[in-house]
Design a protein around this motif. Sequence first.
Motif, PDB file in Angstrom:
ATOM      1  N   HIS A 121       2.691  -5.049   8.216  1.00 34.47           N
ATOM      2  CA  HIS A 121       2.065  -4.435   7.043  1.00 34.47           C
ATOM      3  C   HIS A 121       2.414  -2.949   6.915  1.00 34.47           C
ATOM      4  CE1 HIS A 121      -0.025  -8.134   6.353  1.00 34.47           C
ATOM      5  NE2 HIS A 121      -0.620  -8.091   7.517  1.00 34.47           N
ATOM      6  N   VAL A 122       2.842  -2.329   8.027  1.00 37.18           N
ATOM      7  CA  VAL A 122       3.226  -0.922   7.972  1.00 37.18           C
ATOM      8  C   VAL A 122       4.541  -0.751   7.204  1.00 37.18           C
ATOM      9  CG1 VAL A 122       3.657   1.138   9.366  1.00 37.18           C
ATOM     10  CG2 VAL A 122       2.099  -0.618  10.209  1.00 37.18           C
ATOM     11  N   GLU A 123       5.374  -1.784   7.194  1.00 37.61           N
ATOM     12  CA  GLU A 123       6.701  -1.683   6.584  1.00 37.61           C
ATOM     13  C   GLU A 123       6.636  -1.335   5.102  1.00 37.61           C
ATOM     14  OE1 GLU A 123       9.705  -4.663   7.958  1.00 37.61           O
ATOM     15  OE2 GLU A 123       7.909  -5.667   8.708  1.00 37.61           O
ATOM     16  N   ARG A 124       5.576  -1.742   4.423  1.00 38.08           N
ATOM     17  CA  ARG A 124       5.489  -1.538   2.978  1.00 38.08           C
ATOM     18  C   ARG A 124       5.086  -0.124   2.594  1.00 38.08           C
ATOM     19  NH1 ARG A 124       7.951  -5.893   0.602  1.00 38.08           N
ATOM     20  NH2 ARG A 124       6.838  -7.829   0.914  1.00 38.08           N
ATOM     21  N   THR A 125       4.480   0.612   3.495  1.00 34.68           N
ATOM     22  CA  THR A 125       3.885   1.900   3.128  1.00 34.68           C
ATOM     23  C   THR A 125       4.965   2.978   2.981  1.00 34.68           C
ATOM     24  OG1 THR A 125       3.492   2.428   5.454  1.00 34.68           O
ATOM     25  CG2 THR A 125       1.727   1.337   4.260  1.00 34.68           C
ATOM     26  N   ARG A 126       4.708   3.929   2.080  1.00 32.38           N
ATOM     27  CA  ARG A 126       5.633   5.051   1.881  1.00 32.38           C
ATOM     28  C   ARG A 126       5.284   6.245   2.758  1.00 32.38           C
ATOM     29  NH1 ARG A 126       5.705   6.938  -3.855  1.00 32.38           N
ATOM     30  NH2 ARG A 126       3.621   6.038  -4.131  1.00 32.38           N
ATOM     31  N   LEU A 127       4.020   6.329   3.142  1.00 32.63           N
ATOM     32  CA  LEU A 127       3.557   7.469   3.928  1.00 32.63           C
ATOM     33  C   LEU A 127       2.612   6.975   5.014  1.00 32.63           C
ATOM     34  CD1 LEU A 127       3.215  10.595   4.293  1.00 32.63           C
ATOM     35  CD2 LEU A 127       1.298  10.441   2.681  1.00 32.63           C
ATOM     36  N   LEU A 128       2.785   7.483   6.238  1.00 32.34           N
ATOM     37  CA  LEU A 128       1.915   7.110   7.346  1.00 32.34           C
ATOM     38  C   LEU A 128       0.953   8.255   7.644  1.00 32.34           C
ATOM     39  CD1 LEU A 128       4.489   5.442   9.786  1.00 32.34           C
ATOM     40  CD2 LEU A 128       3.002   4.344   8.107  1.00 32.34           C
TER      41      LEU A 128
ATOM     42  N   GLN B  87       3.872  11.846  -4.718  1.00 36.66           N
ATOM     43  CA  GLN B  87       4.646  12.134  -5.922  1.00 36.66           C
ATOM     44  C   GLN B  87       6.076  12.532  -5.579  1.00 36.66           C
ATOM     45  OE1 GLN B  87       2.686  11.200  -8.522  1.00 36.66           O
ATOM     46  NE2 GLN B  87       1.294  11.005  -6.773  1.00 36.66           N
ATOM     47  N   GLU B  88       6.277  12.998  -4.353  1.00 34.08           N
ATOM     48  CA  GLU B  88       7.613  13.436  -3.924  1.00 34.08           C
ATOM     49  C   GLU B  88       8.409  12.314  -3.258  1.00 34.08           C
ATOM     50  OE1 GLU B  88       6.942  16.672  -1.289  1.00 34.08           O
ATOM     51  OE2 GLU B  88       5.671  17.794  -2.687  1.00 34.08           O
ATOM     52  N   ILE B  89       7.704  11.320  -2.721  1.00 32.30           N
ATOM     53  CA  ILE B  89       8.384  10.244  -1.987  1.00 32.30           C
ATOM     54  C   ILE B  89       8.757   9.144  -2.963  1.00 32.30           C
ATOM     55  CG2 ILE B  89       8.196   8.562  -0.115  1.00 32.30           C
ATOM     56  CD1 ILE B  89       6.035  10.360   1.111  1.00 32.30           C
ATOM     57  N   PRO B  90      10.032   8.842  -3.131  1.00 31.02           N
ATOM     58  CA  PRO B  90      10.426   7.786  -4.086  1.00 31.02           C
ATOM     59  C   PRO B  90      10.007   6.413  -3.584  1.00 31.02           C
ATOM     60  CG  PRO B  90      12.330   8.514  -2.829  1.00 31.02           C
ATOM     61  CD  PRO B  90      11.195   9.425  -2.449  1.00 31.02           C
TER      62      PRO B  90
ATOM     63  N   ALA C  21       0.857  -1.185   0.000  1.00 30.86           N
ATOM     64  CA  ALA C  21       0.000   0.000   0.000  1.00 30.86           C
ATOM     65  C   ALA C  21       0.887   1.227   0.000  1.00 30.86           C
ATOM     66  CB  ALA C  21      -0.935   0.007   1.210  1.00 30.86           C
ATOM     67  N   ASP C  22       0.384   2.306  -0.589  1.00 36.20           N
ATOM     68  CA  ASP C  22       1.133   3.560  -0.599  1.00 36.20           C
ATOM     69  C   ASP C  22       1.039   4.269   0.744  1.00 36.20           C
ATOM     70  OD1 ASP C  22       1.817   3.494  -3.471  1.00 36.20           O
ATOM     71  OD2 ASP C  22      -0.350   3.678  -3.730  1.00 36.20           O
TER      72      ASP C  22
ATOM     73  N   GLY D  93      -7.084   9.512 -13.716  1.00 36.62           N
ATOM     74  CA  GLY D  93      -5.992   8.558 -13.573  1.00 36.62           C
ATOM     75  C   GLY D  93      -5.161   8.726 -12.320  1.00 36.62           C
ATOM     76  N   LYS D  94      -5.569   9.594 -11.418  1.00 38.21           N
ATOM     77  CA  LYS D  94      -4.835   9.796 -10.172  1.00 38.21           C
ATOM     78  C   LYS D  94      -5.438   8.910  -9.077  1.00 38.21           C
ATOM     79  CE  LYS D  94      -3.815  14.671 -11.141  1.00 38.21           C
ATOM     80  NZ  LYS D  94      -3.952  16.063 -10.625  1.00 38.21           N
ATOM     81  N   SER D  95      -4.617   8.058  -8.506  1.00 36.19           N
ATOM     82  CA  SER D  95      -5.115   7.177  -7.438  1.00 36.19           C
ATOM     83  C   SER D  95      -3.948   6.670  -6.611  1.00 36.19           C
ATOM     84  CB  SER D  95      -5.882   5.989  -8.037  1.00 36.19           C
ATOM     85  OG  SER D  95      -5.025   5.164  -8.789  1.00 36.19           O
ATOM     86  N   PHE D  96      -4.246   6.139  -5.437  1.00 34.64           N
ATOM     87  CA  PHE D  96      -3.249   5.478  -4.601  1.00 34.64           C
ATOM     88  C   PHE D  96      -3.972   4.473  -3.709  1.00 34.64           C
ATOM     89  CE2 PHE D  96      -4.444   9.438  -2.452  1.00 34.64           C
ATOM     90  CZ  PHE D  96      -4.805   8.998  -1.181  1.00 34.64           C
TER      91      PHE D  96
END
Length: 421
Positions: free
Chosen positions: A233-240, A329-332, A159-160, A205-208
Motif C-alpha cells: 500500500h506504500v507503493e501508491r503514495t506520493r509522499l511519506l 502540489q510540487e510532486i507530480p 492515497a496521496d 476545496g483543498k484536501s488530500f
Amino acid sequence: MFYDRARIYVKGGDGGNGCAAFRREKYVAEGGPWGGDGGKGGDVIFMGDGGLRTLVDFRYQRHYKAGRGRHGRGKNMHGRTGEDLVVRVPLGTVIRAEDSGRLLGDITRDGQRLVVARGGRGGRGNARFAGPHNKAPTMAEKGEPGEELWLMLELKLLADVGLIGYPNAGKSTLISRVSAARPKIADYPFTTLTPNLGVVSLGEGKSFVMADIPGLIEGAHGGAGLGHDFLRHVERTRLLVHVLDTAGTEGRDPLADFQVINRELALYNEALAGRPQIVVPNKMDLPESEDNLARIKDALAGKYEIFPISAVTGAGTAELIGRIYDLLQEIPAEPLHAEEPAEVVHHAGPRFEIYREDGMLVVTGREIEKHVAMTDLDNEEAVERLQRIMHLMGLEQALRDQGARNGDLVRIRDFTFEFVD
C-alpha cells in the motif's frame, strides 16, 4: 476484516449457435438457405467504484459469468447479444492472470472499465455459407466459447500521503486528529491491523488522502509483523510521512527506528527509497522527547524536513498538514504503470501444439480449439469443412512429423478421432 487479495474465476458468455434453415413459402420455388447468425456472448467487465474500500465481496462470490448470446433463427433472424457482466472493484485494484502472472489492468479511476473476459463470437447461420459451389449448405456454426480464466486481484490503496513508522509511534492518533478517520487506538503495539484512509481537508476545496500503513517493523519486507501484507500500500503514495516515537516509550531509539523502517522500504522496493519523505517526531508532550529531538535534528536536518508534533494535544499538526499540502502540489502524479491496457490483449503464440498423453496425440491451441468448438460434429458437411481447415493449418503434416500412424487416436478438446493418412 480488511481483504486486499482475492482469487476469482471469470468467463465471457458463449456465442449463440447459428441456425440451419431454408426458405419455405408458398409460390417461392426452391427457397435458399435462410438461417440467421447467433448473437455474441457478453463480456465480463471490471469497473472502478470509488465507494468500495476492500475486496471482501470476492470472498463470498468467486465465479463470474456473462450472459450467452441467443441462437440464430429461421427467416435470417440473428440472435441477440448476451448481456455484459459489470463487476465493481475498489480503486487501486491490480488484475493479473493467475496462470501467467500477466498484468491485465489497473483500476485507478472511478468509472474506469476493463474487459477481463471477452464473450465468444456468434456462430454463422447456413445463409452465410451459400456460394456458387454450394447453393444449399446444410451446416451452421456453433457459438464460440467465451474466454475463461482465473484472476488474481490485489488491492493497493490509492492515497496521496502514507504514514509510516513503528507500531505505537502515534500514526493512528495523528490521522484521527487531522481527518474524520477513527481507527482503533490503544497503548500497545499492533493496535492497527488494517490500513486506514482519511481525507484531510484544509478548506476552500483543498484536501488530500492520507493512509495509515500498519505493521512495519524490522524484517517487514520478508513478512515479519504485518509488513508483508501491507507494504504494497506504500507503493501508491506520493509522499511519506515518517512518524517517530520521540519519547521512546517502547524502550527503542527513535533514530534507530527511522533507519530500520527506511531500510525495509528499500529492501521491498528500491523506488520507495527515493520517495519524498517528511520526518515527524511525535509525542513531544512527553518530557523524554527533548533530548531525542535534538539527536534527530543533528542526524537528519538538511536531508529531511522535520516537524515535531504532539498528535495527542494537536500541537504542530496544523503546520505539518499545511506543509504536506504544499509539497503535494510540487510532486507530480506519476502513472502507476508505463502502459495501462484498456482491454485484455491476447498474444497469438503458436497456432497449435502437439504432445503425447497415455498413448494418444493431444492437440492444443486457441485457434484450432476454437474451430473444433464451433463445428457441429454431427453434420457431415461441417466435419468436412473442419478437415479442410486442419489441412490448411498444417495440422495433418504436423501429426505425421510427431509420428502419427493410421489408427492413432488424436484429441482436440472433447473431440477424439482416428488419424488416417
